[in-house]
Structure formats: C-alpha cells, structure tokens
Enzyme design. Structure first.
Site, PDB file in Angstrom:
ATOM      1  N   TRP A 167       0.865  -1.384   0.473  1.00  0.00           N
ATOM      2  CA  TRP A 167       0.102   0.234   0.192  1.00  0.00           C
ATOM      3  C   TRP A 167       1.352   1.598   0.109  1.00  0.00           C
ATOM      4  O   TRP A 167      -0.077   2.372  -0.120  1.00  0.00           O
ATOM      5  CB  TRP A 167      -0.612  -0.546   1.168  1.00  0.00           C
ATOM      6  CG  TRP A 167      -0.500  -0.217   3.110  1.00  0.00           C
ATOM      7  CD1 TRP A 167      -0.687  -1.455   3.431  1.00  0.00           C
ATOM      8  CD2 TRP A 167       0.326   0.714   3.335  1.00  0.00           C
ATOM      9  NE1 TRP A 167       0.650  -1.713   4.302  1.00  0.00           N
ATOM     10  CE2 TRP A 167       0.791  -0.145   4.586  1.00  0.00           C
ATOM     11  CE3 TRP A 167       1.256   2.182   2.890  1.00  0.00           C
ATOM     12  CZ2 TRP A 167       2.403   0.660   5.050  1.00  0.00           C
ATOM     13  CZ3 TRP A 167       1.747   1.952   4.200  1.00  0.00           C
ATOM     14  CH2 TRP A 167       2.589   1.914   5.453  1.00  0.00           C
ATOM     15  N   ARG A 176       6.643  -0.626 -11.733  1.00  0.00           N
ATOM     16  CA  ARG A 176       7.594  -1.116 -11.875  1.00  0.00           C
ATOM     17  C   ARG A 176       7.494  -2.504 -12.267  1.00  0.00           C
ATOM     18  O   ARG A 176       8.570  -3.434 -12.610  1.00  0.00           O
ATOM     19  CB  ARG A 176       8.233  -0.862 -10.279  1.00  0.00           C
ATOM     20  CG  ARG A 176       9.291   0.108  -9.847  1.00  0.00           C
ATOM     21  CD  ARG A 176       9.955   0.002  -8.656  1.00  0.00           C
ATOM     22  NE  ARG A 176       9.655  -0.917  -7.477  1.00  0.00           N
ATOM     23  CZ  ARG A 176      10.194  -0.600  -6.545  1.00  0.00           C
ATOM     24  NH1 ARG A 176      11.053   0.316  -6.096  1.00  0.00           N
ATOM     25  NH2 ARG A 176      10.259  -1.253  -5.219  1.00  0.00           N
ATOM     26  N   LYS A 191      -2.534  -7.949  -7.919  1.00  0.00           N
ATOM     27  CA  LYS A 191      -3.149  -8.224  -6.747  1.00  0.00           C
ATOM     28  C   LYS A 191      -2.898  -7.146  -5.945  1.00  0.00           C
ATOM     29  O   LYS A 191      -1.877  -6.905  -5.497  1.00  0.00           O
ATOM     30  CB  LYS A 191      -3.058  -9.776  -5.872  1.00  0.00           C
ATOM     31  CG  LYS A 191      -4.631  -9.486  -4.844  1.00  0.00           C
ATOM     32  CD  LYS A 191      -3.649 -10.169  -3.206  1.00  0.00           C
ATOM     33  CE  LYS A 191      -3.166  -8.991  -2.317  1.00  0.00           C
ATOM     34  NZ  LYS A 191      -3.683  -7.495  -2.165  1.00  0.00           N
ATOM     35  N   PRO A 192      -3.319  -5.757  -5.737  1.00  0.00           N
ATOM     36  CA  PRO A 192      -3.145  -4.661  -4.879  1.00  0.00           C
ATOM     37  C   PRO A 192      -3.189  -4.655  -3.185  1.00  0.00           C
ATOM     38  O   PRO A 192      -3.679  -6.060  -3.475  1.00  0.00           O
ATOM     39  CB  PRO A 192      -3.279  -3.203  -5.523  1.00  0.00           C
ATOM     40  CG  PRO A 192      -5.526  -4.405  -6.492  1.00  0.00           C
ATOM     41  CD  PRO A 192      -4.649  -6.169  -6.859  1.00  0.00           C
ATOM     42  N   ALA A 193      -2.796  -4.136  -2.838  1.00  0.00           N
ATOM     43  CA  ALA A 193      -3.389  -4.275  -1.572  1.00  0.00           C
ATOM     44  C   ALA A 193      -4.467  -3.915  -1.356  1.00  0.00           C
ATOM     45  O   ALA A 193      -5.060  -2.936  -1.637  1.00  0.00           O
ATOM     46  CB  ALA A 193      -1.937  -3.222  -0.506  1.00  0.00           C
ATOM     47  N   GLY A 245       6.588  -6.538  -0.369  1.00  0.00           N
ATOM     48  CA  GLY A 245       6.124  -6.142   0.753  1.00  0.00           C
ATOM     49  C   GLY A 245       7.010  -6.296   2.081  1.00  0.00           C
ATOM     50  O   GLY A 245       7.963  -7.046   1.526  1.00  0.00           O
ATOM     51  N   CYS A 301      10.101   1.349   2.075  1.00  0.00           N
ATOM     52  CA  CYS A 301      11.191   0.171   2.225  1.00  0.00           C
ATOM     53  C   CYS A 301      12.834   0.430   2.043  1.00  0.00           C
ATOM     54  O   CYS A 301      13.738   0.664   3.096  1.00  0.00           O
ATOM     55  CB  CYS A 301      10.991  -1.348   1.517  1.00  0.00           C
ATOM     56  SG  CYS A 301      10.774  -0.507   0.077  1.00  0.00           S
ATOM     57  N   GLU A 398      11.939  -2.369  11.252  1.00  0.00           N
ATOM     58  CA  GLU A 398      11.557  -1.924  10.719  1.00  0.00           C
ATOM     59  C   GLU A 398       9.639  -0.807  11.078  1.00  0.00           C
ATOM     60  O   GLU A 398       9.813  -1.259  11.558  1.00  0.00           O
ATOM     61  CB  GLU A 398      10.810  -2.240   9.069  1.00  0.00           C
ATOM     62  CG  GLU A 398      11.394  -2.612   7.939  1.00  0.00           C
ATOM     63  CD  GLU A 398      10.123  -2.639   6.325  1.00  0.00           C
ATOM     64  OE1 GLU A 398       9.826  -3.878   6.117  1.00  0.00           O
ATOM     65  OE2 GLU A 398      10.821  -2.618   5.643  1.00  0.00           O
ATOM     66  N   SER A 458      16.193   5.895  -5.528  1.00  0.00           N
ATOM     67  CA  SER A 458      15.519   5.133  -6.625  1.00  0.00           C
ATOM     68  C   SER A 458      14.709   6.059  -8.643  1.00  0.00           C
ATOM     69  O   SER A 458      15.752   7.541  -7.754  1.00  0.00           O
ATOM     70  CB  SER A 458      13.427   5.570  -5.851  1.00  0.00           C
ATOM     71  OG  SER A 458      13.733   4.877  -4.702  1.00  0.00           O
TER      72      SER A 458
END
Ligand code: NAP
Length: 498
Positions: A167, A176, A191-193, A245, A301, A398, A458
């Site tokens: 998400w 990406r 399958k998105p969040a 994820g 992340c 994290e 990024s």
C-alpha cells in the site's frame, strides 16, 4: 481533473473517487465479485469510508489467471513496437492525469499531495523507460568454439505473471512490475494491497484506454490475499511471481513458489542505515536525513531506519535534525502545509508507538516527539531518539513511521560493522566528503543500493533491489526487463558440414 498545485475541495475529492472503477478487471471487462462481495477503502486521515470495491473470491482469482493464460500466446507474439507504443500512451495519459492519480493516492494512503505528485512522476517514468527498452530486447548468435555448430540465443517472455503489491506506493509499485512485463510480452494478474486498491483500478482503466489488449492485465483486489493468490501460485500456467511487501510474507511466498519452481522477484523489507561522517557537509547530511527518513511519512522500505553519526558532529547534527523535524507540519495530505500525513492505519501507528516506547524503556532519550496525535486519523509526531541502546528493537525492526533513532560511532570500521548488523540489505546512505571513503563504503556495505551524499536513490533507470533478506531480483534499469524474459538457446548444425 483536479486543480494543479491547488487544494482540492471536498467536491473534487468526491467526484474523483466516484469516477474510479470499483469492480474486478478480468479479461478486459469490469465485473462484480462472483459472490457479489465488496470491501471498504478508508481515508487514513479521517478513518471515513472513501469507496467500496469488489472483493475477489478464489473463483475470481482463477478467472483472472484463465484470462491471462489465454491471452499469453498472442500477446507474446505482438511486435515490440506495438507494446512500446501502448506503454508510451499510458505514460502520456498518466502524466496528463497526474493530479487525479496524486489526489487518489493521498486520499487512500495519506501522504501529502506533493509527495503523491512525486510518486506519479516516478511511477509514470517506468512506463516511459520500459517503452524505450521494448525495442531493445536482443539475443546473440555465435560460432561454437570448435567451429562445428552455431549457437542462437533468444529472449522470450516468461509468461503469465502474478504481482502482489503493498500500500505504501500504490502506483509506482504496480508500474515497476507492469511496465517491464508489458515490454517483455507477459500477461499479468495484479493483486493490489487491500488498503489502497483505487489507484491500481484507475491505472488498469488507463492501460485499457492506452490500447492494452483484453486479458493482458487482470486486477483482483481482495481481503483474502492468501486464499485467492495461493491456488494461482501452485497453478502450472503461472510462470512468475513478483512480490513487494514484508519479508515475512515474502518468505512464505518463496516457499509456496518452490512447488512448481516459479521464477520469483522479491522486493522485501529494509533497515537502512544512514551514515554521517565528521567530514560531511552538514547541511547536505541533514537535508539527506530528512528526505531519507521522512519521505512517504517514513513508510518506505528505503526509509533511513538507523541514523549513525560520527561522534565529533553528533551533537550538532542532532540539534539540527530535531529543529527540522519540529518544522515538519503534520496534517491531512490535501492541506498545502502538510509535510507528513497520517500513517496508513491504526495498527501501523500502534507498532510505531510501541517501538518508540520500548526504546525509551530500554534507555533511549526522546529528543522530540514520541506521541500519537490525538483526534481523527492515524497521525504520529515526527520523533527523534538519541542514545539508543544497540539491542533496542527499533534498531532491528522496520519502523515504517516518522521516527529517527540516532546512534553514534567513532570510526569508519565501527560504522561499517553497525551498518551491516542486520539481516536486511536493501539500501544504505552515507555522507562524507572523502571520495575514497565513499568508494570503500560502496564495497563494504552489504546492500543492493547505496546513496552517496544523497537521501534518495530511487530512479526508474537504475536497478532497484536488495540483498540478504531484503529480497532478490531488480526492478527498473536495463536489468528490470530481464526479470520477465527467459533465455532460450538453439543449437544449429554446422552449415558447412558435408
Ligand atoms: P505485506 O503485509 O507483506 O503486504 C504486501 C502485499 O502482500 C499486500 O498486497 C498484501 O495483501 C499481500 N499479502 C499479505 N498476506 C499475503 C499472503 N498470505 N499471500 C499473498 N499475499 C499476501 O506488506 P505491507 O505492509 O503491505 O507493505 C509494507 C512492506 O513492504 C514493508 O516491509 C516494506 O519494506 C515492503 N516494501 C518493500 C519495497 C521494496 O522494493 N523492497 C517497496 C515497498 C514496500 P493485503 O493488502 O490484503 O494485506
């Protein structure tokens, strides 16, 4: 279209959300779930419902893979230029609708609009980058070393691929994967969040408008992630799984993928160290730390999870960081003053608060923040911790929130040892004016990426990915398309043989 750089009104928000498709996208058609079930998507700044979307069942998952498998043969044979132009049109449409995508992400995920605009530019760039890569998929031809045969090496699409995305970057984590897969000629199930499906649904509509043939991309949002994707992972028609994820879920999916030796790409968790040496340009180091820590409300992340500062500048660096964190306005992402929005949900906020309180109990000092913001939404104060003990949980897990733990070190050797003291290896950041030190760090740090005198790495033209438990595979760059290509070798008899 929502107003560029202006503050959207509640009517703009309502109109935009109301225009987003809410069904499942299977075989080029929007449809309800097989049991007509739906689930709600919330605005984390208010906790209120934004929209209800179809909730895919196991049967819907199977139908999505049926569609992807059926479309694979003809899609894999399309001319590279045709695939390139679909991607390029999609880039143009997303860019033209940048304000809609930005607002939608702010509404369902919470980050400030300026950050969402940044993600739209970043996410769209994968479409342009891979549209350019499409026409450069190449093989090779060689005469065998003994001269008695010829070697032809070709690249082919891997085949139907399953994408599972998180998400925190609802658009970019999808583009990406989707852009290189389109470039390579793979069909897909996404399958998105469950927390942020709206952006993926709007993007699917854009790809359709850009001319993507039916069945090439199928979208199955669901609240039953494991039950719906599990059977796909063990279905022999699926050839690839790309997951972004948490490491814990990634490990389970790798184990499940072993069943049919699926190719996997895993973009997992991180625990990025940010190193500031005595010789650093302090202004740049503080700017870099703010960016690496606070981008995406700390929910990245790549977020600097541990700020390691050399003892000679630790006190100066800390007081400047505390000042900058205090200036970081916490507000709903649509407010022009917002620098940090809410965390994505209450569970995430509770986890952040727990890490802070357990660090303080273990002996850390709270230099600023440290509280849940009262009222509606899942806001948390920008927080700085100092004197954090080496074994505090916050240095090993994290954080995924706006909290900066500072640890001091004495020399380069110790900095490298501390930085590598984690099972993760996604990214590190280092601030130093010494070029040789920078190059030594590039060799010594166990990471997939290093930001040297910068708080952001990024870039769609660069290979994003980690080592150790941060994952395997790369997204972006010329490396990104390789994840979706198989190598085939054809041995050819000597054309001169009698
Ligand atoms: P998550 O809980 O692992 O969820 C990620 C995705 O996996 C979601 O779509 C989720 O669905 C799905 N999922 C959950 N359980 C599953 C199961 N048993 N089988 C199949 N799919 C399952 O991670 P998150 O909290 O959304 O995202 C944060 C994590 O992502 C952090 O660890 C972060 O570091 C990582 N991340 C990594 C990168 C990278 O490039 N390395 C980039 C961004 C984020 P639901 O939505 O239904 O739970």
């Amino acid at each position: 279209m929502t107003p560029e750089n202006g503050q959207p009104t509640p009517a703009d928000e309502k109109r935009l959300v109301g225009s987003v498709p809410t069904g499942l996208f299977i075989g080029g058609h929007w449809r309800a779930a097989s049991d007509a079930g739906t689930f709600d998507v919330h605005d984390p700044s208010t906790g209120l419902v934004l929209a209800s979307v179809s909730n895919a069942t196991v049967a819907d998952g199977a139908a999505a893979l049926d569609a992807a498998a059926e479309a694979q043969r003809s899609w894999g044979r399309t001319a590279p230029r045709e695939r390139a132009e679909i991607l390029r049109r999609a880039f143009d449409i997303v860019s033209a609708r940048a304000e809609d995508f930005a607002l939608l992400m702010t509404l369902e995920m919470g980050k400030p609009l300026a950050e969402s605009r940044g993600e739209v530019a970043y996410g769209a760039e994968f479409l342009r980058w891979f549209s350019e890569e499409t026409a450069r998929i190449a093989g090779r031809f060689a005469v065998a070393p003994d001269g008695r045969s010829r070697l032809l090496v070709t690249k082919r699409p891997v085949g139907p691929s399953l994408f599972i995305t998180p998400w925190n970057f609802p658009l970019a984590m999808a583009t990406r994967k989707i852009a290189p897969a389109i470039a390579a000629g793979c069909t897909m199930v996404l399958k998105p969040a469950a927390l942020t499906p709206l952006t993926a649904l709007l993007f699917a509509e854009v790809l359709s408008e850009a001319g993507l043939p039916d069945g090439v991309l199928n979208v199955i949002q669901t609240t039953r992630a494991g039950a719906v994707t599990g059977p796909l992972i063990t279905d022999s028609r699926l050839r690839k799984l790309s997951f972004t994820g948490s490491t814990a879920i990634g490990q389970r999916l790798i184990a499940d993928s072993a069943h049919q030796v699926l190719r996997v790409s895993m973009e997992l968790g991180g625990n990025a160290p940010l190193l500031v040496f005595d010789d650093a340009d302090l202004d740049k180091a503080v700017d870099g730390a703010m960016l690496a820590k606070m981008r995406n409300c700390g929910e990245a992340c790549t977020a600097a999870n541990r700020i390691l500062v050399q003892s000679g500048i630790a006190s100066e660096f800390t007081s400047r960081l505390v000042m900058r964190m205090a200036e970081h306005t916490v507000a709903r992402g649509t407010e022009p003053t917002s620098k940090t929005g809410p965390l994505v949900d209450e569970a995430t906020r509770q986890k952040v608060h727990e890490l802070v309180t357990s660090a303080v109990q273990a002996g850390a000092t709270l230099a600023s923040g440290g509280n849940v913001v009262p009222g509606a939404g899942y806001f948390y104060e920008p927080t700085v911790l100092t004197d954090v003990p080496a074994d505090a949980r916050i240095l090993h897990e994290e954080i995924f929130g706006p909290v900066a733990p500072i640890v001091t070190f004495t020399d380069e050797e110790e900095a490298i040892r501390l930085a590598n003291d984690t099972e993760y290896g996604l990214v590190a950041y280092a601030f130093t004016r010494d070029l040789n030190r920078g190059l030594r760090l590039a060799e010594e740090l166990d990471v997939g990426m290093l930001g040297l005198n910068t708080g952001i790495v990024s870039n769609p033209a660069a290979p994003f990915g980690g080592v150790k438990q941060s994952g395997t595979g790369r997204e972006g760059g010329i490396e990104g398309i390789e994840e979706y290509l198989e190598t085939r070798y054809v041995g050819i008899a000597d054309p001169y043989a009698p």
